[in-house]
Scaffold this active site. Structure first.
Site, PDB file in Angstrom:
ATOM      1  N   GLU A   1       0.822  -1.218   0.000  1.00 30.09           N
ATOM      2  CA  GLU A   1       0.000   0.000   0.000  1.00 30.09           C
ATOM      3  C   GLU A   1       0.855   1.266   0.000  1.00 30.09           C
ATOM      4  OE1 GLU A   1      -3.752   0.505   0.182  1.00 30.09           O
ATOM      5  OE2 GLU A   1      -2.656   2.208  -0.597  1.00 30.09           O
TER       6      GLU A   1
ATOM      7  N   LYS B   1       4.805   4.453 -10.077  1.00 32.13           N
ATOM      8  CA  LYS B   1       3.545   4.399  -9.334  1.00 32.13           C
ATOM      9  C   LYS B   1       2.373   4.171 -10.287  1.00 32.13           C
ATOM     10  CE  LYS B   1       5.493   7.337  -5.734  1.00 32.13           C
ATOM     11  NZ  LYS B   1       5.787   8.719  -5.369  1.00 32.13           N
TER      12      LYS B   1
ATOM     13  N   GLY C   1       2.004   7.394  -0.638  1.00 33.55           N
ATOM     14  CA  GLY C   1       2.235   7.404   0.817  1.00 33.55           C
ATOM     15  C   GLY C   1       1.031   7.092   1.687  1.00 33.55           C
TER      16      GLY C   1
HETATM   17  N1  HSE Z   1      10.017  11.233  -3.852  1.00 32.78           N
HETATM   18  C1  HSE Z   1       8.654  10.851  -3.703  1.00 32.78           C
HETATM   19  C2  HSE Z   1       7.788  12.080  -3.923  1.00 32.78           C
HETATM   20  C3  HSE Z   1       8.441  10.267  -2.330  1.00 32.78           C
HETATM   21  O1  HSE Z   1       8.318  13.189  -4.048  1.00 32.78           O
HETATM   22  O2  HSE Z   1       6.578  11.938  -4.002  1.00 32.78           O
HETATM   23  C4  HSE Z   1       7.350   9.269  -2.229  1.00 32.78           C
HETATM   24  O3  HSE Z   1       7.433   8.228  -3.154  1.00 32.78           O
END
Ligand code: HSE
Length: 432
Positions: A132, A208, A137
């Site tokens: 998840e 993602k 996040g």
């Molecule tokens: N580097 C990523 C961001 C952190 O800036 O969203 C979370 O994957």
């Protein structure tokens, strides 16, 4: 089962967040699960470094630099991987699964690349694999896709899934900050990756989108299917001209499926200001889903940071714990229903924003119109602005909806026109 025993791989920002959350919410977690969640061992590199969390020392008996103390420990049922990187992390996950331990990870790099293999390995070993925290996040988007909306057919997924780039674009748009200064701030605030190239080049968001689109469309999408372009070339002029035209520039992950064919991209995109994603600012993330039955839904929240990411990890641990107690670990593998079928350039339709540096003379517009007409491309709006050189001008064009292949052809022909000095920028414009 009185206790669920955990091995924690890594004690950096996220690992410390997980440790803290398990301590702070101990009672609630035990109530929900009916068992205590107990960290048995923590794998770290430097065993001599003193480890404090919120002013409290982590008991040294928990710390080890020997991975065997986790993988060979029969008591440990769940391994949380938060060391990051690809090879080591993947190998540790394989070791854990082969040792019959379920795995919870925040590692989008590994899941985007090896998720299918690891899921199969988990099933083979009667274990679970949950991730998840790998996307957005603290937003429970994977669970929403695979459980909350399991009854629907998802046809579109759009996401602002990288906090760093969203922060940079927000600061450039609203605070007149330079790209460089905004990136530095994002790094100082701790949401950029150790090497921010993967953030600004769009790779982090692309990984993602691989995870979201694979789950949403039940299809094994790979990173090479994702057209990926970062924000490094977005200039303040583009931001302000877009604003004049009623748009906001965001790094948008876009995935849709039409008649079984999919397109997935991550690119700077002009969003109409009334689009729900257009007002998602700073380091926040949001994922917009369209389902045939539910219509539009949107999920908003922190996409990075120790505690938000820890909530996603610990929620996965609760799920693993419940499944252990029900004795159903490894029995939920998400099979892909559909074969991977990707749209070609002839099947992708969009609007585009173009900024041209042209000679400010008679016939320029006529040249452009002739090229556009040949490719059945028409203007939605055109702006002309002066440049520093009085002999030149900036032409800012938003096209009507056109098939991608024709747009690419038109761009090529525009480059050959003598009246056009150069194509300064070209971005996709969101349209339905
Ligand atoms: N580097 C990523 C961001 C952190 O800036 O969203 C979370 O994957």
């Amino acid at each position: 089962m009185q206790e669920i025993s955990i091995g924690l791989l890594g004690l950096g920002t996220i690992g410390s967040g997980v440790y803290k959350l398990l301590q702070e919410h101990e009672e609630e977690l035990e109530f929900q699960l009916g068992s205590k969640l107990v960290i048995k061992k923590i794998l770290i590199n430097d065993i001599n470094k003193k480890r404090m969390i919120d002013g409290r020392k982590i008991p040294s008996k928990l710390l080890t630099n020997n991975p065997k103390e986790i993988f060979d420990n029969d008591e440990i049922q769940v391994v949380i991987e938060v060391i990051g990187g690809v090879e080591n992390a993947k190998n540790y996950m394989i070791k854990a699964l082969e040792a019959g331990k379920s795995v919870v990870t925040a590692n989008k790099d590994v899941i985007a690349k090896h998720g299918v293999y690891l899921s199969e390995l988990a099933t083979k070993n009667s274990c679970d694999l949950f991730y998840e925290a790998s996307v957005a996040g603290g937003i429970p988007i994977i669970r929403s896709l695979t459980e909350g909306l399991a009854s629907d057919k998802i046809t579109r997924i759009m996401g602002i899934v990288n906090g760093t780039t969203n922060y940079i674009l927000t600061k450039m748009t609203y605070d007149n900050m330079s790209y460089k200064d905004a990136l530095k701030q994002a790094q100082d605030l701790g949401f950029a990756e150790p090497d921010p190239t993967s953030d600004v080049d769009g790779l982090d968001a692309a990984r993602k989108m691989v995870i979201l689109s694979s789950l949403g469309f039940s299809m094994p999408i790979t990173l090479s299917d994702v057209y990926t372009r970062g924000i490094g070339k977005v200039e303040k002029e583009d931001i302000s001209y877009s604003d004049n035209l009623g748009y906001t520039i965001k790094l948008v992950g876009f995935a849709d499926i039409v008649k079984g064919k999919v397109e997935v991209s991550v690119q700077p995109t002009l969003l109409p200001k009334d689009h729900p994603l257009a007002s998602v600012n700073n380091e926040n993330n949001a994922v917009y889903l369209y389902g045939e039955a539910v219509g539009e839904t949107m999920f908003f929240g922190p996409g990075a940071g120790a505690m938000p990411t820890a909530t996603a990890i610990v929620s996965d641990v609760i799920t693993v714990g419940k499944r252990l107690k029900l004795d159903v670990s490894g029995k939920h593998m998400i099979n892909f229903k559909n074969e991977r079928t990707i749209k070609s350039e002839e099947e992708i339709w969009a609007k585009f924003y173009l900024r041209l540096n042209v000679k400010d003379e008679v016939g320029v517009l006529n040249d452009i119109t002739t090229v556009f007409a040949k490719e059945k491309l028409s203007f939605e709006s055109v702006l002309q602005k002066p440049t520093k050189n009085p002999k030149d001008a900036s032409l800012i064009i938003v096209t009507h909806k056109v098939v991608l292949k024709s747009y690419i052809k038109a761009l090529k022909k525009l480059k050959e026109l003598e009246t056009i000095n150069c194509i300064k920028s070209s971005y996709r414009v969101f349209c339905d």
